[in-house]
Scaffold this motif. Structure first.
Motif, short mmCIF file in Angstrom:
data_model
loop_
_atom_site.label_atom_id
_atom_site.label_comp_id
_atom_site.label_asym_id
_atom_site.label_seq_id
_atom_site.Cartn_x
_atom_site.Cartn_y
_atom_site.Cartn_z
N ILE A 83 0.82 -1.30 -0.08
CA ILE A 83 -0.19 0.08 -0.04
C ILE A 83 0.91 1.23 0.14
N THR A 84 0.51 2.13 -0.79
CA THR A 84 1.16 3.50 -0.89
C THR A 84 0.20 4.49 -0.95
N SER A 85 0.57 5.76 -1.04
CA SER A 85 -0.32 6.96 -1.11
C SER A 85 -1.29 6.81 -2.45
N GLU A 86 -0.65 6.10 -3.41
CA GLU A 86 -1.29 6.03 -4.54
C GLU A 86 -1.96 4.74 -4.97
N VAL A 87 -1.48 3.72 -4.63
CA VAL A 87 -1.98 2.27 -5.00
C VAL A 87 -2.11 1.32 -4.06
N GLY A 88 -3.09 0.29 -4.18
CA GLY A 88 -2.76 -0.81 -3.27
C GLY A 88 -3.92 -0.96 -2.33
N ARG A 89 -4.62 0.01 -2.08
CA ARG A 89 -5.73 0.18 -1.08
C ARG A 89 -7.05 -0.66 -1.46
#
Length: 427
Positions: A83-89
């Motif tokens: 999970i990053t601020s942009e992807v993965g959630r």
């Protein structure tokens, strides 16, 4: 070209899908949801309605994870770490839902994410509507406990998760994030090598630990911000500038910084009769949500002042045309404009077009650098007021990213990286 039918592949027919993998061939029929799937779907809804996920998170302190293999633990850890601020959630949120489904109804396939008895809707005979389950139960649970900052509309707002193909390694929609870990988890759940209920609790524990760490860091940042009480306006302003210019995803940080300035102005009663409208979620369509800009002031619920944050984009010809369309549908807006982190490109066509829009819409239109916008908004304040404003501004920024101002700043993206950067510049 050699066609090796021993390779993993998916055959798509008019009425069925045949998934060929190492563990054999599985056939998924397309059509109205059958009675068995309807019963499983009803059971899942019933359990979730009665607090299944709340009970699962409450059980974690007494759960023994020894039966969960190290391989599966590593898969779940790596997925969460993706999970990053942009992807993965979205993928992690979907995995949580799939583990939940399988733990309630072991016979339900978690590859088949669509099921319906309505004519005209795509459906698998043995499928269920994961989108509905996510929107009604899974996403609210994740948001309620602060486990995962997903959009309130659910993980399926990411359209790549909604393609009409079974979830497998052959799912070819463009996916961002820990896809390999996610699909390995799906395979492990389906072949019964990953116990669903145990995997669900472990995933929740990982997210909770991540959240606990975030909360500690958030509290540290909030305490550091308080030390700036009494510092001069210029010093705090320079610190804030250094933050949004150095942090990751500066465009969003810039937007939050601007909104926080208005939060501080409001707290000090510097906005007269105006109210600060809550921030929109990232990627929310302005037209869909009735917004004029990223940061808005309202009077009696009507937008009267609006600003768009434009990080790294000084040439605003197209943006002026979009603003025109919005102002024509919001005639009460008195002041509108764009704020760039640096110098605005004020070539002749930009200046003349802005003046034309002022005449057409009756609104004041401004094109400011961030420095100019701050000066414009604070021009009537004395030194003491500016110093108080600067401190409140810094606190508002930190508390917004610390998830302490969710009504004013409902930031759905993970904020740990921003909090970390704030801590570093405030030390």
């Amino acid at each position: 070209m050699v066609n090796n039918r021993n390779e993993k592949h998916l055959d798509v027919y008019e009425d069925r899908y045949e998934l060929h993998q190492d563990d054999g061939t599985t056939v998924y029929y397309q059509g109205f949801q059958n009675e068995a799937a309807q019963q499983r779907y009803a059971q899942i809804n019933h359990e979730l309605e009665n607090g299944y996920l709340d009970k699962a998170i409450a059980s974690i302190p007494t759960t023994d994870f020894l039966a969960l293999s190290e391989e599966n633990r590593e898969l779940l850890r790596n997925m969460v770490d993706g999970i990053t601020s942009e992807v993965g959630r979205a993928l992690v949120g979907l995995a949580c839902l799939q583990l939940t489904i399988k733990s309630i109804a072991p016979k339900q396939s978690i590859r088949l994410h669509k099921g319906s008895v309505t004519r005209g809707k795509f459906s698998w005979v043995d499928g269920i509507s994961m989108r509905s389950l996510d929107r009604n139960y899974n996403t609210p649970f994740l948001r309620k406990y602060g486990l995962l900052n997903v959009n309130r509309d659910g993980v399926f707002i990411t359209r790549s998760l909604a393609e009409n193909y079974p979830y497998s390694v052959l799912y070819k929609a463009e996916m961002r994030g820990p896809f390999n870990q996610w699909i390995a988890i799906v395979d492990a759940i389906e072949n019964n090598t990953l116990p669903a209920k145990l995997g669900l609790c472990y995933l929740i524990a990982l997210l909770r630990n991540r959240s606990d760490i975030f909360k500690r860091h958030a509290e540290e940042a909030c305490l550091l911000a308080k030390k700036f009480n009494g510092k001069p306006f210029g010093q705090i302003k320079d610190l804030i500038f250094s933050f949004f210019n150095a942090t990751d995803y500066s465009a969003r940080a810039f937007e939050v910084t601007m909104h926080s300035f208005y939060q501080a102005m409001d707290e000090l009663h510097f906005l007269a009769d105006a109210d600060v409208a809550p921030m929109s979620q990232m990627r929310s369509a302005n037209k869909k949500h009735g917004n004029v800009g990223d940061i808005e002031l309202t009077e009696n619920g009507v937008i009267t002042e609006s600003w768009d944050a434009k990080y790294g984009k000084p040439y605003l010809r197209d943006e002026l045309e979009e603003l025109r369309d919005k102002l024509l549908t919001h005639p009460d807006v008195k002041v509108a404009g764009f704020v760039c982190d640096g110098k605005i490109d004020l070539r002749k066509d930009i200046i003349s077009r802005a003046k034309e829009l002022e005449l057409e819409t009756g609104a004041e239109i401004h094109l400011f650098s961030f420095e100019e916008w701050i000066a414009y908004e604070s021009e009537n304040l004395n030194k003491e007021q500016k110093d108080s404003l600067a401190y409140r501004w810094l606190v508002a920024i930190v508390e917004s990213f610390a998830q302490k101002r969710l009504k004013a700043a409902p930031i759905d993206e993970p904020c740990d990286a921003w909090i970390h950067d704030l801590i570093e510049i405030m030390k």
